[in-house]
Design a protein around this motif. Sequence first.
Motif, short mmCIF file in Angstrom:
data_model
loop_
_atom_site.label_atom_id
_atom_site.label_comp_id
_atom_site.label_asym_id
_atom_site.label_seq_id
_atom_site.Cartn_x
_atom_site.Cartn_y
_atom_site.Cartn_z
N ILE A 212 0.86 -1.18 0.00
CA ILE A 212 0.00 0.00 0.00
C ILE A 212 0.90 1.23 0.00
N VAL A 213 0.58 2.24 -0.79
CA VAL A 213 1.44 3.41 -0.91
C VAL A 213 0.62 4.60 -1.35
N THR A 214 1.01 5.76 -0.91
CA THR A 214 0.47 7.02 -1.40
C THR A 214 1.59 7.72 -2.15
N VAL A 215 1.36 8.03 -3.41
CA VAL A 215 2.41 8.52 -4.29
C VAL A 215 2.22 10.01 -4.56
N MET A 216 3.32 10.76 -4.45
CA MET A 216 3.37 12.14 -4.93
C MET A 216 4.09 12.10 -6.28
N ILE B 123 13.39 9.17 -4.95
CA ILE B 123 12.18 8.46 -5.32
C ILE B 123 11.41 8.03 -4.07
N GLY B 124 12.14 7.53 -3.07
CA GLY B 124 11.48 7.09 -1.83
C GLY B 124 10.74 8.20 -1.12
N TYR B 125 11.18 9.48 -1.31
CA TYR B 125 10.53 10.60 -0.64
C TYR B 125 9.17 10.90 -1.25
N HIS B 126 8.90 10.39 -2.43
CA HIS B 126 7.61 10.61 -3.08
C HIS B 126 6.66 9.45 -2.82
N LEU B 127 7.08 8.54 -1.95
CA LEU B 127 6.28 7.35 -1.65
C LEU B 127 5.99 7.26 -0.16
N MET B 128 4.75 7.58 0.22
CA MET B 128 4.35 7.50 1.61
C MET B 128 3.89 6.09 1.95
N TYR B 129 4.26 5.64 3.14
CA TYR B 129 3.67 4.41 3.66
C TYR B 129 2.16 4.60 3.76
N GLU C 212 -11.95 18.41 15.14
CA GLU C 212 -11.48 19.80 15.20
C GLU C 212 -10.38 20.00 16.24
N VAL C 213 -10.16 19.00 17.09
CA VAL C 213 -9.10 19.09 18.10
C VAL C 213 -7.75 18.84 17.42
N MET C 214 -6.87 19.83 17.47
CA MET C 214 -5.56 19.74 16.82
C MET C 214 -5.70 19.42 15.33
N ALA C 215 -6.71 19.97 14.72
CA ALA C 215 -6.96 19.69 13.30
C ALA C 215 -5.78 20.16 12.46
N GLY C 216 -5.30 19.27 11.60
CA GLY C 216 -4.18 19.59 10.71
C GLY C 216 -2.82 19.48 11.34
N TYR C 217 -2.76 19.15 12.64
CA TYR C 217 -1.49 19.13 13.35
C TYR C 217 -0.68 17.85 13.11
N PHE C 218 -1.36 16.79 12.71
CA PHE C 218 -0.64 15.54 12.43
C PHE C 218 -0.26 15.57 10.96
N TYR C 219 0.76 16.35 10.68
CA TYR C 219 0.98 16.90 9.34
C TYR C 219 2.07 16.21 8.54
N LYS C 220 2.86 15.36 9.15
CA LYS C 220 3.96 14.76 8.38
C LYS C 220 3.82 13.25 8.37
N HIS C 221 4.16 12.67 7.24
CA HIS C 221 3.88 11.26 7.03
C HIS C 221 5.15 10.53 6.60
N ARG C 222 5.22 9.31 7.04
CA ARG C 222 6.42 8.49 6.84
C ARG C 222 6.57 8.10 5.36
#
Length: 768
Positions: free
Chosen positions: A74-78, A112-118, A143-153
């Motif tokens: 499973i991957v999310t691609v940029m 390349i790996g930086y464009h591929l999120m787990y 709405e609690v801390m919305a948008g704060y979990f902002y970085k993905h592996r």
Amino acid sequence: MNKRKDLFISLAALLLLGGVSSCKDDLSESDHYKSPDWLKGNAYEVLQGEGNHGIFLRGVDLSDYASIVRGNSIVTVMAPDDNAFRTFLKEKGYSSIDDLKQKDPQYLNKLIGYHLMYYAYDWSKMVNFRPDDGDAGTDEDKEVMAGYFYKHRTHSIDPIEQQRVKLTPNATSDTLINIYHYERYLPVFSNKMFETKGIDAAYNYNYFYPGTEWKGNAGANGVFNVANAKVKDSRNVVTDNGYLYHVDRVIDPLNTIYDELRFNPQYSKYVELYDKYSTYEPASEDINNSLGYIAYVHRHGTLPSIAMEWPVLSWQAVATLEYAGYNVFAPSNAAIDNFFKTYWTAEGGYTSLDNLDDLILEYFLLQSFAKDNFIVFPEEIKAGDVLTVYGTPINIDPEQVTDRKICANGILYGMDKMDAPAIFSSVVGPAFKDKNFLTYLYALTGSQRMLSLASRNTDFVTLMPNNTQFEKADPAMRLYSTTTGKQLQQYSSDAGDFVEMSSASMERIVDMHTAQNIKSLSDNGTQVVETNLPYNYWFVKDGKITTNALFNQKLEPTYTGSPFVDLHLQANNGEAWDNGNSYSYDAEAIFEAASGDGLARRLAICNDKNYSYYMFAQLLQKAGLSVGNGLSTSIVLPGDRFFAFIPTNAAIAANLDKIPGAGKLTVNDGILSGTPSSSEKTQLANYLRSYFVTSTMNSFTSYPYIGSSCKGEFNTTGSDRVNVSDDGTKLTVNFVGSGNTTTVIPDYNYLPFAFNDGCFHLIDGILQ
């Protein structure tokens, strides 16, 4: 240094170690990450079908991640298109993606790996990822801390480094080790993050990425950019192994804050100072078992670990990994050099960074880290909402920041100009500026008073005792170097040697050298200053200073000197400090609190007519109010504080016949003689108790003196109440309801004789 760990509570989540997993962790069964229910081919096939991502797909094939993109995970691609990749390769100096592979295969993998999120992140998760409540959370929850979990592996990881290092700062030799790095996290900036913070999205995003458009109106679904790349889609593209998003540029893998600094020669001095705290610890057992040898992670002791990719080392701590990061306000070499020249002088004994004490360096470095463990933006800095790990203000102008870097583990604000950090510019500043006050710097730190004294919400005056004054104290004190650093010690007669000084002892020293809600000491006239140690005072007279403990020497019949010593203003380059003033003083030893025999004992045992309170003490004895080495509990209870207005010997001698119960007493050559009858003794005792005001029967936080809050009517332990009046030039006292007023004698400048249990003034008559 270990004593200051409590200053890092706000960063504790970043410093905890947990179990570490390899890249084989599997969260695919979680609702957060599961594959979508409808399938359109894997990410590779979808991009291939679109026809304009050939360079990216060639890079995928040349990297270690082709199987992931082709559907094995499973991957999310940029996905940047061919035009974006051609521009990127040209800027980097490569003729093609194959040229990059040939010249730097490790970098190709990272890129390349930086464009591929787990895992699989749909649009809503990119806008407002919820690691804990997930899709089941209510609208209110989301709405609690919305948008704060902002970085993905991502799959981007640096190779293991082999370096020869000192494993600890105190190591005497180098060791060849392997340093392990963790996968990079990719920041996603959504409208929700900025809305939650209450700041302008476009200004704060473009502060770091001026060349990237912020989409503006978020709409119902929200908007986001990925690092410096604009997302060209209005919704996610579904693949059979996750999602993909089209971005307008190639995303260069972000460095850690540490690497951004160490790879930039303009920050070599800051890095050199920071690296003095380098430590290398074995990676987790899981990692080392998978490697088959021991690899290490690079930390920096008690300082925030900006060299580490992850704030915690457990892949299971998802919320912390997605949220937490560091904010560093790092001065460049030029800024450090200029600050050193303007702050430290040769007269203070510090001629270069190299000979600054380690404790000074630690304070200097820690004031470059924000207290928040979530990224902060320039608008928040301007508003004064950003504090150092010490809780003091960040003294920078964001518009003057030279290097503005979003990093894999936080944000770097790199400055060519810096103002003095808040602690350095406060009333404790002389302890940092002048080597003569180094011992006191350690007392300030051990007392846990440093941060309160740096507050801008209160004015302070501080006194700075020098190193020699500590050594001349009784018992002697010293700053001693141990294997773990310097330590403030005090001589112990029980141990027959110096022992580490307790934090409580250091608190008393610092409180004795601190006064608040006051900006300066008077150059002329008389001034009583309440210190932060209750019922202990500085007395200032015509620019000289003493303490109540030293002033009490004037009661000794054989004392002929002056307890007052010269004061010296310790200015901040000719100016006041940000929150008051500081002074040094010329006493032989440090100022200490009143201790030893208290006032009650003095009154109970006095039999020498040369003492100014002799006759009053004799009256107490004849009334049966002196019991052993103390006063009767009918006057003052154990632990009570009290104050008294005591007639002079002359006043008692002149008015002996007016004192109830003293009819059989006489004065001859200054000696009080005679024995009262039983009934007279009772009369005399009740009368004398009316001279004593105790804390059991009254509420007071200071003793009476000109300008004190301690005035008005008070209960006594006798049958009368007393009234204390202060007209600004003198003190008077009388029994309530009586027109017979007595005045504190001016011989001692109306200053109180204050002891560790009570205080008294001498008055020119008796109360009646």
